[in-house]
Design a protein around this motif. Structure first.
Motif, PDB file in Angstrom:
ATOM      1  N   SER A 129       0.846  -1.197   0.000  1.00 29.60           N
ATOM      2  CA  SER A 129       0.000   0.000   0.000  1.00 29.60           C
ATOM      3  C   SER A 129       0.879   1.244   0.000  1.00 29.60           C
ATOM      4  O   SER A 129       2.034   1.206   0.423  1.00 29.60           O
ATOM      5  N   HIS A 131       0.561   5.304   1.273  1.00 23.61           N
ATOM      6  CA  HIS A 131      -0.258   6.053   2.229  1.00 23.61           C
ATOM      7  C   HIS A 131       0.265   7.482   2.356  1.00 23.61           C
ATOM      8  O   HIS A 131       1.386   7.704   2.795  1.00 23.61           O
ATOM      9  N   LEU A 162      -3.152  -0.705  -3.219  1.00 21.99           N
ATOM     10  CA  LEU A 162      -4.121   0.114  -2.511  1.00 21.99           C
ATOM     11  C   LEU A 162      -3.478   1.438  -2.104  1.00 21.99           C
ATOM     12  O   LEU A 162      -2.332   1.476  -1.652  1.00 21.99           O
TER      13      LEU A 162
END
Length: 410
Positions: A129, A131, A162
């Motif tokens: 991911s 972020h 993601l």
């Protein structure tokens, strides 16, 4: 007020070739790799404690995780965090692209990619991911930083990763710029902002896809940063800077207000301590030096000390600040004080704390410090929205990293 929402997860597919072996081999589960982006490393205590909070949170769940931190200054950041790979790939690329450079053109031909871009591509090939951590560093005051939103979206889609953004303060942000970045926000699994104005301008283009909860500070245990202690006498605690002061006149007005507060404190509590907190080295010392010339008893608490030992306050203390996260930290133990602001940027930041902080906010030049109100004795208390924001931010952190154990990525 609750504007909570998360984007649906996009499925991640991996192609695995069958090994021709006479007996099965059980490979260990690969380590998780997380890529964090923040305004850490300047340093600025507010941005840095949020970054430390996320790093500690992830390490607690995934002790063997590989964590990359894309920071403003990776050299400084590497001295703040242990066992983290500090880089500045996205920060450098955002500045290099500016407002007009094309990311697609930059990465269209691997044979002409510089080594930095090749290293980035290699990292994102194995990342779970990306972020964007909370803070007020992405807006039109620093327009190139808006490219960070686009860059995270680009690498997320390209590598089927993601992508998250939490606790961002995007003001000032015009509708024109908002419409441009919303095409990239659309691909995020979660895009969360900390203030209503940021939510309002994005919601026009992405109805139902943006969450507005609050600052990322609420995601983590407050005790990691601050604690209450018993003291016989009060301490006057200052956290002041002159960023965006917009001229000598504002600075003069501000100094006068602070000096009135200090003089009144000394008169009421002779011999008591006055502490000045350095949240941003190299910047906050400006006011400290000016004030110490007139009030030699003022003591500086340096960034390094705060970083290592945290903050300690008592219910008898008084607080004067221009720093957003200083106010939030003080509020997290139920205490209140007075904040000054003199720009729309800081007005919006402090407005976002009105739901969770029982502080006085003074617009420099239009409002003056009321000493009777400033020295009014108040016990620890919390506004009703404080607990709600804390619960929802902790739920958000859990949703992103813990409750599903990232099964959708495996």
């Amino acid at each position: 007020m609750n504007f909570f929402g998360l984007f649906p997860s996009s499925e991640k597919k991996e192609i695995v070739e069958t090994l021709q072996m006479p007996t099965p081999i059980h490979n260990p589960i690969p380590k998780k790799t997380f890529y964090l982006v923040s305004a850490s490393g300047m340093p600025n205590y507010g941005d840095d404690i949020l970054t430390r909070g996320w790093i500690n949170y992830i390490k607690n769940i995934y002790p063997d995780a590989i964590i990359y931190l894309d920071a403003v200054d990776p050299l400084v950041a590497s001295n703040l965090y242990e066992d983290v790979n500090c880089v500045n790939f996205l920060w450098q690329l955002a500045q290099a692209l500016g407002e007009n450079g094309s990311i697609e053109d930059k990465f269209s031909d691997h044979s002409v990619l510089p080594i930095r871009e090749r290293l980035m591509s290699e990292i994102f090939n194995n990342t779970d991911s990306i972020h964007l951590l909370g803070g007020g560093y992405i807006n039109e005051l620093w327009a190139a930083n808006l490219r960070l939103i686009e860059l995270v979206s680009y690498f997320g889609k390209k590598n089927n990763i993601l992508t998250y953004a939490t606790g961002l303060g995007l003001q000032p942000l015009s509708e024109e710029k908002a419409s441009q970045i919303c095409q990239f926000i659309e691909s995020y699994f979660c895009f969360d902002v900390r203030d209503y104005e940021s939510y309002r301008v994005l919601e026009k283009f992405l109805a139902g896809k943006i969450s507005f909860i609050g600052d990322d500070y609420f995601c983590f245990p407050f005790s990691d940063v601050v604690s209450l202690v018993e003291k016989e006498t009060p301490v006057l605690r200052l956290c002041l800077h002159n960023e965006f002061s917009e001229g000598d006149e504002n600075e003069k007005l501000f100094i006068e207000q602070v000096e009135i507060a200090i003089s009144a404190f000394i008169q009421r509590f002779p011999g008591s301590l006055i502490r000045f907190y350095e949240f941003r080295p190299g910047s906050d010392g400006y006011f400290y030096k000016r004030l110490k010339q007139k009030f030699p008893i003022i003591e500086m608490v340096f960034f390094e000390t705060i970083w290592k030992h945290g903050l300690q306050f008592s219910t008898k203390d008084y607080f004067l600040s221009t720093r957003f996260h200083f106010q939030l930290i003080v509020s997290s133990v139920g205490l209140s004080g007075t904040s000054f602001y003199w720009s729309e940027y800081y007005k919006n930041k402090f407005d976002s704390l009105k739901y969770v902080s029982d502080w006085s906010f003074l617009n420099l030049g239009e409002e003056q410090l009321d000493l009777d109100s400033f020295f009014e004795i108040r016990g620890p208390s919390f506004l009703i929205d404080f607990g709600r924001v804390e619960r929802e931010k902790k739920f958000l952190a859990n949703r992103l990293y813990q409750s599903t154990n990232l099964q959708h990525l495996s």
